[in-house]
Design a protein around this motif. Structure first.
Motif, short mmCIF file in Angstrom:
data_model
loop_
_atom_site.label_atom_id
_atom_site.label_comp_id
_atom_site.label_asym_id
_atom_site.label_seq_id
_atom_site.Cartn_x
_atom_site.Cartn_y
_atom_site.Cartn_z
N GLY A 132 0.79 -1.22 0.00
CA GLY A 132 0.00 0.00 0.00
C GLY A 132 0.82 1.26 0.00
O GLY A 132 0.25 2.37 -0.03
N ALA A 133 2.15 1.16 -0.01
CA ALA A 133 3.01 2.35 0.00
C ALA A 133 3.15 2.90 -1.42
O ALA A 133 3.23 2.14 -2.39
N GLU A 134 3.21 4.20 -1.51
CA GLU A 134 3.34 4.85 -2.80
C GLU A 134 4.78 4.72 -3.32
O GLU A 134 5.74 5.06 -2.61
N LEU A 135 4.88 4.26 -4.60
CA LEU A 135 6.19 4.20 -5.25
C LEU A 135 6.45 5.47 -6.05
O LEU A 135 7.58 5.98 -6.08
N ALA A 136 5.42 5.98 -6.70
CA ALA A 136 5.56 7.19 -7.50
C ALA A 136 4.17 7.78 -7.69
O ALA A 136 3.15 7.09 -7.52
N SER A 137 4.11 9.08 -8.06
CA SER A 137 2.82 9.74 -8.25
C SER A 137 2.97 10.87 -9.26
O SER A 137 4.08 11.33 -9.56
N PHE A 138 1.83 11.27 -9.77
CA PHE A 138 1.79 12.38 -10.72
C PHE A 138 0.67 13.33 -10.28
O PHE A 138 -0.51 12.94 -10.18
N ASN A 139 1.06 14.61 -9.95
CA ASN A 139 0.10 15.68 -9.62
C ASN A 139 -0.77 15.33 -8.40
O ASN A 139 -1.94 15.69 -8.33
N ARG A 140 -0.21 14.57 -7.45
CA ARG A 140 -0.99 14.17 -6.26
C ARG A 140 -1.15 15.36 -5.31
O ARG A 140 -0.16 15.97 -4.89
N PRO A 141 -2.39 15.71 -4.94
CA PRO A 141 -2.60 16.79 -3.98
C PRO A 141 -2.22 16.35 -2.57
O PRO A 141 -2.16 15.15 -2.27
N SER A 142 -1.99 17.32 -1.71
CA SER A 142 -1.54 17.02 -0.35
C SER A 142 -2.62 16.33 0.48
O SER A 142 -2.32 15.67 1.47
N SER A 143 -3.90 16.46 0.06
CA SER A 143 -4.97 15.83 0.83
C SER A 143 -5.10 14.34 0.54
O SER A 143 -5.84 13.64 1.24
N VAL A 144 -4.41 13.86 -0.47
CA VAL A 144 -4.47 12.44 -0.83
C VAL A 144 -3.31 11.72 -0.14
O VAL A 144 -2.16 12.18 -0.22
N PRO A 145 -3.58 10.61 0.55
CA PRO A 145 -2.50 9.92 1.29
C PRO A 145 -1.48 9.27 0.35
O PRO A 145 -1.78 8.99 -0.82
N ASP A 146 -0.28 9.05 0.87
CA ASP A 146 0.77 8.36 0.11
C ASP A 146 0.94 6.91 0.58
O ASP A 146 1.89 6.24 0.22
N HIS A 147 -0.01 6.44 1.40
CA HIS A 147 -0.01 5.05 1.85
C HIS A 147 -1.45 4.62 2.08
O HIS A 147 -2.24 5.35 2.67
N TYR A 148 -1.79 3.43 1.62
CA TYR A 148 -3.15 2.93 1.75
C TYR A 148 -3.13 1.58 2.45
O TYR A 148 -2.23 0.77 2.26
N ASN A 149 -4.17 1.38 3.26
CA ASN A 149 -4.47 0.00 3.68
C ASN A 149 -5.72 -0.44 2.93
O ASN A 149 -6.28 0.32 2.13
N VAL A 150 -6.16 -1.65 3.19
CA VAL A 150 -7.29 -2.19 2.44
C VAL A 150 -8.54 -1.34 2.64
O VAL A 150 -9.26 -0.99 1.70
N GLN A 151 -8.81 -0.94 3.92
CA GLN A 151 -10.02 -0.17 4.21
C GLN A 151 -9.97 1.23 3.58
O GLN A 151 -10.97 1.72 3.04
N GLU A 152 -8.80 1.86 3.64
CA GLU A 152 -8.66 3.22 3.11
C GLU A 152 -8.95 3.23 1.61
O GLU A 152 -9.72 4.08 1.12
N LEU A 153 -8.38 2.32 0.86
CA LEU A 153 -8.58 2.31 -0.59
C LEU A 153 -10.02 1.94 -0.94
O LEU A 153 -10.61 2.51 -1.87
N ALA A 154 -10.62 1.01 -0.16
CA ALA A 154 -12.00 0.62 -0.42
C ALA A 154 -12.97 1.77 -0.17
O ALA A 154 -13.88 2.04 -0.96
N LEU A 155 -12.76 2.48 0.96
CA LEU A 155 -13.65 3.60 1.29
C LEU A 155 -13.53 4.73 0.28
O LEU A 155 -14.54 5.33 -0.14
#
Length: 582
Positions: free
Chosen positions: A189-212
């Motif tokens: 769930g850890a971010e490897l790379a991103s493009f134009n990601r806003p600060s309000s978007v997390p850089d790490h997800y668990n199963v519940q976070e991504l599902a919600l």
């Protein structure tokens, strides 16, 4: 109603009114917040909120079902389209529907489109509800923005380095234009790379976070979609803002609902402050203005200016031209009347004091003249007796001595009247009284007074009481009073004036001595000032002998012995004075 009750009622009324206005503002604010919340929900979740409201607000007309125009406008703003289907799958009503959308659906075809089993360029939402015996079937569609972008992303196989994704130029431009972002996350769930990601978007997800975030994007402000690569165990995440007002990646993210709540709270706070500011200004105008006016009036009274402060037109500030109170001064009417009475009283007191000063100066001038005249006579005859060049006969010496004694007695009377007038002013009480039979005592006192050669013979007439009257009085004071009143009647009138003294009364019921003359009388101004210490009537041409204190002394001595003195006179009608003990 007294001023305390009026002020209390006014302030309570103002407070209650302000409270009701604040409650009304709060109710309006809550209504506004709820309406804006519904608008946000309609904008972000039209498929779950708007479709139900479309059915609830629908009506039947000549052309069939009619939907709320405002809700239809929201469909257009969302870049969506709407269709109403009958039981055979035919489109009865449509709004903003693109040309590539079918106008009739087979049962299996609609389900395949809806569940994504068959390729369709739009995301579909189905709403079925019965109302008034009619079964409504609404089909709401919005363009699929994420799936095409996600497919293009997967086909391009973008590279990344140092946490940054390198997207193809066309795809990058599209993502910038839509304010979207792309993330690549590993199996943990850890971010490897991103493009134009806003600060309000997390850089790490668990199963519940991504599902919600995938299911309830409206809570987070972004609609996201993800694709899992089984070969690499990596997950691609792509997100687009739910509305055009979403903040950029460099700005702090605040949800639309939060902004609405804060805006409503700010509006209610500002409106409440304005209401209380207006109430304060009203109270300052209605109550502060009159209070300052009364303070200014009291201040002017202290400076001997007795008129009420006026406006530029010379009109009293508290009254209208008709003389009625101005509206904001009515509650202070009793206070204003009291100040007005105080002003009149002080003005009269000042005038009385001025008149008293004039009388005092006149009296001092007169008493000085009265003292100097006998002193000059005494001094002149003393010089004559002391002159060595002349030999005076015993008869001449006795004559000079008699004149000197007479003048000395006059000076003694002046000094005695002056002393006793000040004793009366400071309050005196009579010494031990003695019981006398008033009929006989008064007859003897009048006989002694009548012996004064300045009065002439036969000018005093005494009428005794039919019964014996015994009283306790201080006879030296009573004798002084009788002599003063007798002298006033006989010396200040023509020689043919008669004075009648009448005694009436009963034992234990009080008595009265009436002095009545048939002289020239006095005007009302002289009568009203007759007992003033420094006043001499100027309406006669009679002798000015005397201290000018005789009647004032008589009044003070009468009152000190528990009686009262009353005078009545008129020009050409004579004068009557009563000494009354009751």
């Amino acid at each position: 109603m007294n001023i305390k009750r009026q002020l209390t009622l006014r302030f309570v009324l103002h407070s209650v009114t302000a409270g009701l206005v604040v409650l009304l503002i709060a109710a309006c604010t809550i209504w506004w917040v709820m309406e804006r919340m519904n608008d946000v929900r309609l904008q972000n979740n039209f498929y779950s909120v708007g479709l139900e409201r479309l059915v609830e607000s629908s009506q039947f007309g000549e052309d069939g079902v009619i939907f709320d125009p405002e809700l239809l406008e929201q469909v257009r703003k969302n870049n969506g389209w709407l269709q109403s289907l009958n039981e055979e799958g035919e489109v009865e009503k449509s709004y903003n529907t693109p040309s590539d959308v079918p106008k009739q659906y087979a049962p299996g075809e609609l389900i395949a489109y809806w569940q994504g089993q068959k390729e369709f360029p739009y995301g579909l939402y189905l709403w079925i509800q019965e109302k008034n015996g009619v079964l409504y079937t609404l089909l709401y569609g919005v363009p699929k923005n994420l799936e095409p972008l996600l497919k293009t992303l997967m086909k391009s196989s973008p590279s990344y380095s140092e946490g940054r994704l390198q997207l193809p130029e066309g795809l990058a431009d599209r993502m910038y234009a839509k304010k979207g972002y792309v993330q690549l996350i590993d199996s943990s769930g850890a971010e490897l790379a991103s493009f134009n990601r806003p600060s309000s978007v997390p850089d790490h997800y668990n199963v519940q976070e991504l599902a919600l975030r995938s299911e309830y994007g409206d809570r987070y402000g972004y609609d996201i979609s993800s694709a899992y690569d089984e070969d690499t165990s990596l997950t691609w995440v792509i997100g687009l803002p739910l509305n055009a007002n979403i903040y950029s990646a460099q700005e702090f993210f605040i949800s639309a609902e939060t902004r609405i709540i804060w805006t409503g709270a700010a509006i209610m706070l500002i409106a409440t402050l304005i209401i209380f500011a207006l109430l304060s200004l009203l109270n300052a105008h209605r109550f502060g203005g009159p209070m300052l006016h009364m303070l200014a009036w009291l201040d002017s009274l202290g400076k001997s200016s007795f008129k009420e402060p006026a406006d530029r037109k010379g009109q009293p500030r508290s009254r209208m031209k008709s003389g009625k109170w101005r509206r904001r001064y009515r509650v202070f009417g009793d206070v204003m009347l009291s100040i007005d009475k105080l002003s009149d009283s002080l003005q009269r007191e000042q005038e009385t004091r001025r008149q008293t000063e004039i009388l005092r100066e006149e009296w001092i001038s007169g008493i000085t003249h009265d003292l100097k005249t006998p002193l000059s006579s005494i001094k002149g005859y003393a010089h004559l007796l002391a002159e060595a060049e002349y030999e005076w006969s015993p008869l001449e010496v006795r004559k000079f001595s008699a004149i000197m004694l007479e003048k000395s007695a006059h000076i003694d009377t002046l000094i005695s009247d002056l002393a006793i007038s000040y004793r009366i002013r400071n309050g005196i009480t009579p010494p031990l009284t003695e019981e006398i039979e008033l009929n006989g005592w008064l007859a003897n006192a009048l006989d002694q007074a009548a012996a004064n050669p300045a009065y002439g013979e036969g000018r005093i007439i005494y009428q005794a009481a039919p019964k014996e009257i015994r009283v306790h009085l201080y006879t030296p004071w009573l004798e002084r009073i009788v002599n003063n009143l007798t002298a006033n009647a006989l010396l200040h009138n023509s020689p043919d004036t008669k004075l009648t003294v009448t005694l009436t009364g009963d034992m234990g019921k009080g008595m009265m001595i009436h002095f009545s003359d048939n002289g020239q009388g006095m005007d009302q101004r002289t009568v009203s000032n007759l007992f003033e210490r420094y006043y001499r009537g100027g309406n006669t041409s009679a002798s000015t002998d005397g201290s000018g204190l005789g009647l004032a002394v008589s009044k003070g001595l009468t009152e000190a012995m528990g009686g009262r003195i009353v005078v009545k006179s008129g020009l050409g009608k004579g004068t009557s004075i009563w000494l009354i003990w009751s």
